[in-house]
Design a protein around this motif. Structure first.
Motif, PDB file in Angstrom:
ATOM      1  N   THR A 162       0.854  -1.201   0.000  1.00  0.00           N
ATOM      2  CA  THR A 162       0.000   0.000   0.000  1.00  0.00           C
ATOM      3  C   THR A 162       0.880   1.238   0.000  1.00  0.00           C
ATOM      4  O   THR A 162       1.795   1.352   0.836  1.00  0.00           O
ATOM      5  CB  THR A 162      -0.915   0.020   1.238  1.00  0.00           C
ATOM      6  N   ALA A 163       0.627   2.154  -0.932  1.00  0.00           N
ATOM      7  CA  ALA A 163       1.367   3.418  -0.991  1.00  0.00           C
ATOM      8  C   ALA A 163       0.635   4.462  -0.154  1.00  0.00           C
ATOM      9  O   ALA A 163      -0.516   4.798  -0.441  1.00  0.00           O
ATOM     10  CB  ALA A 163       1.510   3.884  -2.429  1.00  0.00           C
ATOM     11  N   VAL A 164       1.289   4.980   0.865  1.00  0.00           N
ATOM     12  CA  VAL A 164       0.715   6.044   1.700  1.00  0.00           C
ATOM     13  C   VAL A 164       1.034   7.399   1.104  1.00  0.00           C
ATOM     14  O   VAL A 164       0.249   8.337   1.224  1.00  0.00           O
ATOM     15  CB  VAL A 164       1.251   5.927   3.136  1.00  0.00           C
ATOM     16  N   ALA A 165       2.172   7.523   0.420  1.00  0.00           N
ATOM     17  CA  ALA A 165       2.551   8.787  -0.226  1.00  0.00           C
ATOM     18  C   ALA A 165       3.288   8.472  -1.521  1.00  0.00           C
ATOM     19  O   ALA A 165       4.081   7.515  -1.588  1.00  0.00           O
ATOM     20  CB  ALA A 165       3.427   9.623   0.689  1.00  0.00           C
ATOM     21  N   LEU A 166       3.022   9.287  -2.559  1.00  0.00           N
ATOM     22  CA  LEU A 166       3.675   9.168  -3.853  1.00  0.00           C
ATOM     23  C   LEU A 166       4.416  10.454  -4.159  1.00  0.00           C
ATOM     24  O   LEU A 166       4.107  11.523  -3.612  1.00  0.00           O
ATOM     25  CB  LEU A 166       2.649   8.884  -4.956  1.00  0.00           C
ATOM     26  N   SER A 167       5.406  10.365  -5.043  1.00  0.00           N
ATOM     27  CA  SER A 167       6.151  11.559  -5.436  1.00  0.00           C
ATOM     28  C   SER A 167       5.325  12.374  -6.435  1.00  0.00           C
ATOM     29  O   SER A 167       4.748  11.814  -7.372  1.00  0.00           O
ATOM     30  CB  SER A 167       7.496  11.164  -6.054  1.00  0.00           C
ATOM     31  N   ALA A 168       5.275  13.675  -6.219  1.00  0.00           N
ATOM     32  CA  ALA A 168       4.526  14.566  -7.113  1.00  0.00           C
ATOM     33  C   ALA A 168       5.429  14.996  -8.264  1.00  0.00           C
ATOM     34  O   ALA A 168       5.675  16.195  -8.481  1.00  0.00           O
ATOM     35  CB  ALA A 168       4.000  15.765  -6.340  1.00  0.00           C
ATOM     36  N   ASP A 169       5.942  14.045  -9.028  1.00  0.00           N
ATOM     37  CA  ASP A 169       6.748  14.321 -10.211  1.00  0.00           C
ATOM     38  C   ASP A 169       6.341  13.348 -11.307  1.00  0.00           C
ATOM     39  O   ASP A 169       5.341  12.638 -11.178  1.00  0.00           O
ATOM     40  CB  ASP A 169       8.251  14.223  -9.892  1.00  0.00           C
ATOM     41  N   GLU A 170       7.125  13.291 -12.384  1.00  0.00           N
ATOM     42  CA  GLU A 170       6.739  12.449 -13.514  1.00  0.00           C
ATOM     43  C   GLU A 170       6.803  10.961 -13.187  1.00  0.00           C
ATOM     44  O   GLU A 170       6.179  10.148 -13.864  1.00  0.00           O
ATOM     45  CB  GLU A 170       7.624  12.755 -14.729  1.00  0.00           C
ATOM     46  N   HIS A 171       7.541  10.575 -12.137  1.00  0.00           N
ATOM     47  CA  HIS A 171       7.671   9.155 -11.809  1.00  0.00           C
ATOM     48  C   HIS A 171       6.483   8.630 -11.013  1.00  0.00           C
ATOM     49  O   HIS A 171       6.162   7.435 -11.113  1.00  0.00           O
ATOM     50  CB  HIS A 171       8.955   8.928 -11.013  1.00  0.00           C
ATOM     51  N   GLU A 172       5.870   9.476 -10.212  1.00  0.00           N
ATOM     52  CA  GLU A 172       4.806   9.050  -9.301  1.00  0.00           C
ATOM     53  C   GLU A 172       5.218   7.789  -8.554  1.00  0.00           C
ATOM     54  O   GLU A 172       4.489   6.796  -8.469  1.00  0.00           O
ATOM     55  CB  GLU A 172       3.490   8.817 -10.049  1.00  0.00           C
ATOM     56  N   ALA A 173       6.429   7.840  -8.016  1.00  0.00           N
ATOM     57  CA  ALA A 173       7.005   6.693  -7.318  1.00  0.00           C
ATOM     58  C   ALA A 173       6.576   6.707  -5.855  1.00  0.00           C
ATOM     59  O   ALA A 173       6.262   7.760  -5.296  1.00  0.00           O
ATOM     60  CB  ALA A 173       8.530   6.737  -7.416  1.00  0.00           C
ATOM     61  N   PRO A 174       6.555   5.545  -5.195  1.00  0.00           N
ATOM     62  CA  PRO A 174       6.183   5.510  -3.779  1.00  0.00           C
ATOM     63  C   PRO A 174       7.236   6.201  -2.917  1.00  0.00           C
ATOM     64  O   PRO A 174       8.442   5.995  -3.100  1.00  0.00           O
ATOM     65  CB  PRO A 174       6.093   4.012  -3.473  1.00  0.00           C
ATOM     66  N   LEU A 175       6.754   7.022  -1.981  1.00  0.00           N
ATOM     67  CA  LEU A 175       7.631   7.645  -0.988  1.00  0.00           C
ATOM     68  C   LEU A 175       7.459   6.988   0.381  1.00  0.00           C
ATOM     69  O   LEU A 175       8.416   6.882   1.145  1.00  0.00           O
ATOM     70  CB  LEU A 175       7.356   9.142  -0.881  1.00  0.00           C
ATOM     71  N   VAL A 176       6.249   6.564   0.696  1.00  0.00           N
ATOM     72  CA  VAL A 176       5.960   5.838   1.930  1.00  0.00           C
ATOM     73  C   VAL A 176       5.099   4.641   1.548  1.00  0.00           C
ATOM     74  O   VAL A 176       4.074   4.809   0.867  1.00  0.00           O
ATOM     75  CB  VAL A 176       5.233   6.714   2.969  1.00  0.00           C
ATOM     76  N   ALA A 177       5.508   3.454   1.954  1.00  0.00           N
ATOM     77  CA  ALA A 177       4.767   2.240   1.596  1.00  0.00           C
ATOM     78  C   ALA A 177       4.706   1.298   2.793  1.00  0.00           C
ATOM     79  O   ALA A 177       5.645   1.238   3.602  1.00  0.00           O
ATOM     80  CB  ALA A 177       5.430   1.533   0.405  1.00  0.00           C
TER      81      ALA A 177
END
Length: 836
Positions: free
Chosen positions: A531-546
């Motif tokens: 589960t992703a709690v936070a994603l990066s607000a850039d072009e990657h939309e990568a998980p920041l907190v999981a």
């Protein structure tokens, strides 16, 4: 002769053969004697229908199964078990018979333990008690003959698990069994188990931020971490802050992964330059537990790469490692790890080096290597000799000629104790650096090996990294780690704002939906079940907190740097304390619930531990439970943890129970899973030492071996060579078909030879003498000619009116030679009496 050696397991040292036995090679666990398995292995080496005997060289004390079962199988086959007793005396054995100590204490409670010592005579013994590396009690005590107690007290301190060791030494000396003079035991202190935080630096602020969530936190530097299961069991979870995987070690990572999955613990990993893929966690034991994966994806790559892998294939690479592979095999697998991380646009070359460089794969696209060259890479074999470093670097540099990639890199794999002929490597590396080529080294060995300094200098001059490992199984991970380091784009250093998802309340319902940006983050990818709690607000939309549930435990990942240059404005956020506190609470897990209707109790029993769960039958959920699940982790130093799962059956109307055997040196950690999904970890337990050395349960080895011999018709042998005299003589079939076929072929060839030459017939014929020649009565007018004499005229016969010996009339004329057909007719007439 076949040879089987045994300890905890049996090993065939010498399959049955006529050759002489060399030496023992198997490595055995010294804390057990599995005689039953050894007898089974020996019987398996004897042909089912063939004669044989088994000679047992042992003290007769055994652990594991009852050898009488194997003896029954031997008797059924007619195989006798002979023995020679290899016993050491027990007279004068001073021993720790047992230790009476609680497995668990309440917070602040003092430990009171009693050590029972068995003394063969009245004597003064010296004793020492240690908690970890701290001595807590020592002295001398006069003990009577027999069993006597030694009591001591200790204040264990903060919650966690404490390991104790008790040693006693008799005054007389010459103890025949010193293995039972030292005993160990474990004690867990109840209370809220703290969270272990492995800090990136001594002044890290992360432990204080985690503690703001109401969780007790214990900070440790990587070198201070005891990664054993016994130590980890004293914590609720572990936080790894921006720490390289090799700083913790592969053994600790294996134990953490098993502890999380099977014992219900938690793990949190935070980002930075030494975390995730850059920190060597790709393909590590911990990677599978985390909620994110760390592969290199082409869509997030900025530069193409050309990597040349130069592999040491010297004689030392032929040494086998566990798993049926060699060191060379592990290097080949490491090369495949690098290949799998490359995209189709990248290029790769592979070189095998001994005293010369051998091109295995010329530089070509990674896609082509995957299609056509994988077999060549995996098929590289050790060819003897040493590795010539200069030849390896020169060949790798030549492979880079014409490469147009943005990243050009050489990975040199070499034995840290057998790297030869570096030549003018400094000049070569300087020229490579001028062409934009970097060089890294993976050394098989340690930094203390004789050639380690050379390999470190090569990496430093080449602008790369140098990693060492004495464990060949770590080679693939180190190769992959180097590829991550070269790519460098898995760590993004641009400021990025976190975008919280709808899963934020799973972490904390006190956090606002917006937060200031991070200074950077590690680029990873969310696993399907996370589960992703936070994603990066850039072009990657990568998980920041999981977040992710892993087995019975919990795994979390924060891809930002918790405390450092890349933490950015996020670290100064007014809600940062709540954010890190929520991570700590999630990692530590829920508080222990004692109102669930079940109460587990663990007790030591001879040779193991019993687990009993008392059920409150006034609760419907307790009455409805058919059984409970018990997860068991076993760990011995230097080995990977072993996990087991079993059911706890009902033993009485209100109890569920099971007994678990233990081996010497083994630590057992049991976790009970309840029907509602809750888990409860029990205190870790261990035996004081191997049951084989316990004086109170000492077996009569001589009687045990004699019983085996009696059951099978064997005997005790004073001279072991006498075992050959007892082998039964039996008739057995001998295969003669091949010999018969060969003889028939020889007879056939001999007959052909005789038909062609008649050589044997001519050798059997008796030689005849020369026929006497009559007087020369040549007719008139014929001068110098004599009548021919044939071989058939062996006897002169006189005709009528002639004197014996006189020449027959007309004999002066030359008689025509008799043809073979005429001769045969004449002889036939003679045999039938028709000579006239």
């Amino acid at each position: 002769l076949g040879v089987v050696s045994f300890g905890a397991r049996a090993a065939v040292e010498h399959p049955p053969q006529a050759g002489a036995f060399g030496t023992f090679t198997a490595a055995h666990d010294p804390d057990a004697s599995n005689l039953s398995e050894a007898l089974e292995a020996a019987l398996a080496l004897i042909p089912p229908e063939g004669p044989g005997r088994v000679l047992v060289l042992s003290d007769g004390r055994f652990t594991g199964g009852d050898p009488q079962v194997a003896a029954g199988a031997a008797a059924a086959r007619g195989v006798a078990l002979d023995y020679r007793l290899q016993a050491r005396g027990t007279a004068g054995d001073t021993a720790v018979a047992r230790v009476d100590a609680p497995q668990e204490l309440r917070a602040g409670e003092a430990l009171l333990a009693t050590v029972w010592v068995e003394s063969p005579v009245e004597q003064t013994v010296r004793y020492t008690v240690r908690r970890g590396g701290t001595e807590v009690a020592s002295g001398e005590r006069r003990l009577p003959r027999g069993l006597a107690p030694l009591a001591f007290r200790d204040a264990p301190g903060a919650p966690g698990v404490r390991g104790y060791e008790v040693s006693v030494t008799g005054a007389a000396g010459g103890d025949p069994c010193p293995e039972n003079n030292t005993a160990r035991f474990l004690v867990r202190l109840e209370g809220g188990r703290p969270l272990l935080c492995v800090t990136a630096s001594p002044g890290s602020r992360l432990p204080r931020r985690l503690a703001s969530g109401g969780v007790e936190v214990v900070a440790r530097r990587p070198e201070e971490v005891d990664g054993s299961l016994a130590s980890l069991a004293g914590y609720s979870g572990i936080v790894i802050e921006n720490t390289r995987a090799d700083a913790l070690g592969s053994g600790t990572l294996r134990n953490v992964a098993a502890w999380v999955e099977h014992a219900g613990a938690g793990v949190l990993v935070t980002g930075g330059r030494n975390a995730f893929g850059l920190g060597g966690y790709y393909r590590s034991a911990l990677e599978e537990a985390l909620p994110v994966s760390m592969e290199l994806r082409q869509e997030h790559r900025k530069f193409s790469m050309t990597i040349v892998v130069a592999l040491d294939r010297s004689g030392s690479m032929a040494v086998p490692v566990s798993g049926g592979k060699t060191k060379m095999d592990m290097a080949n697998l490491g090369t495949m790890e690098v290949l799998n991380l490359l995209s189709d646009q990248d290029e790769m070359a592979v070189i095998a080096v001994d005293s010369a460089a051998h091109i295995v794969v010329n530089r070509t696209s990674a896609a082509r290597v995957r299609e056509t060259q994988e077999g060549r890479i995996l098929g590289i074999q050790s060819m003897g000799g040493g590795i010539f470093i200069y030849e390896a670097l020169k060949a790798a540099t030549l492979q880079m000629a014409g490469a147009k990639s943005g990243v050009k890199h050489i990975l040199l794999f070499a034995d840290a104790a057998d790297s030869e002929e570096p030549g003018r490597y400094r000049e070569l590396l300087a020229a490579a650096a001028g062409s934009g080529i970097t060089v890294s080294v993976v050394g098989l060995g340690t930094r203390a090996d004789c050639d380690a300094a050379l390999l470190e200098e090569i990496a430093r001059l080449g602008g790369g990294t140098c990693a060492f490992s004495a464990d060949a199984h770590e080679i693939p991970r180190l190769f992959a780690q180097d590829a991550f380091t070269v790519a460098r784009n898995t760590l993004l250093t641009n400021a990025v704002a976190p975008r919280f998802t709808a899963a934020l309340p799973q972490l904390s319902d006190a956090l606002p939906p917006a937060a200031p940006p991070l200074g950077g983050y590690n680029l990873c990818y969310l696993r399907p079940d996370a589960t992703a709690v936070a994603l990066s607000a850039d072009e990657h939309e990568a998980p920041l907190v999981a977040l992710r549930a892993h087995g019975s435990g919990r795994a979390l990942a924060f891809m930002g740097e918790a405390d450092g240059e890349l933490s950015g404005p996020f670290a100064r956020w007014e809600h940062a304390a709540e954010f890190y506190g929520a991570l700590a609470r999630q990692c530590a897990g829920p508080l222990r619930d004692v109102t669930g209707g079940f109460l587990p109790v663990q007790r030591n029993v001879p040779g193991g531990v019993s687990v009993t769960v008392y059920a409150d039958l006034s609760r419907p959920d307790a009455r409805a439970a058919e059984s409970l699940e018990l997860a068991v982790l076993r760990h011995r130093p230097g080995e990977a943890p072993r996990a087991e799962r079993m059911r706890l059956p009902w033993r009485t109307a209100d109890t569920l129970a099971a007994e678990l055997p233990l081996k010497g040196g083994e630590t057992l950690l049991a976790t009970v899973r309840y029907p509602d999904g809750r888990t409860e970890g029990l205190p870790p337990v261990c035996l004081p030492y191997s049951p084989e050395f316990a004086p109170g349960a000492r077996q009569d080895g001589a009687s045990a071996l004699a019983a085996l011999a009696e059951a099978t018709g064997g005997s005790q042998l004073a001279d072991v060579s006498g075992v050959w005299a007892g082998l039964p003589r039996e008739r057995r079939w001998v295969e003669v078909a091949a010999v018969a076929y060969l003889l028939a072929a020889l007879v056939f060839l001999l007959e052909v030879f005789e038909r062609r030459t008649g050589w044997l017939a001519s050798r059997r014929r008796r030689p005849t003498g020369a026929v006497p020649r009559a007087a020369d009565t040549r007719p008139e007018g014929v001068a110098g000619e004599a009548a021919p004499v044939t071989a058939d005229a062996g006897l002169a016969v006189s005709g009528p009116g002639q004197e014996p010996g006189a020449e027959p009339a007309g004999a002066s004329a030359a008689a025509p030679a008799e043809s073979p057909l005429a001769r045969a007719k004449r002889r036939a007439r003679e045999r039938t009496g028709d000579a006239s």
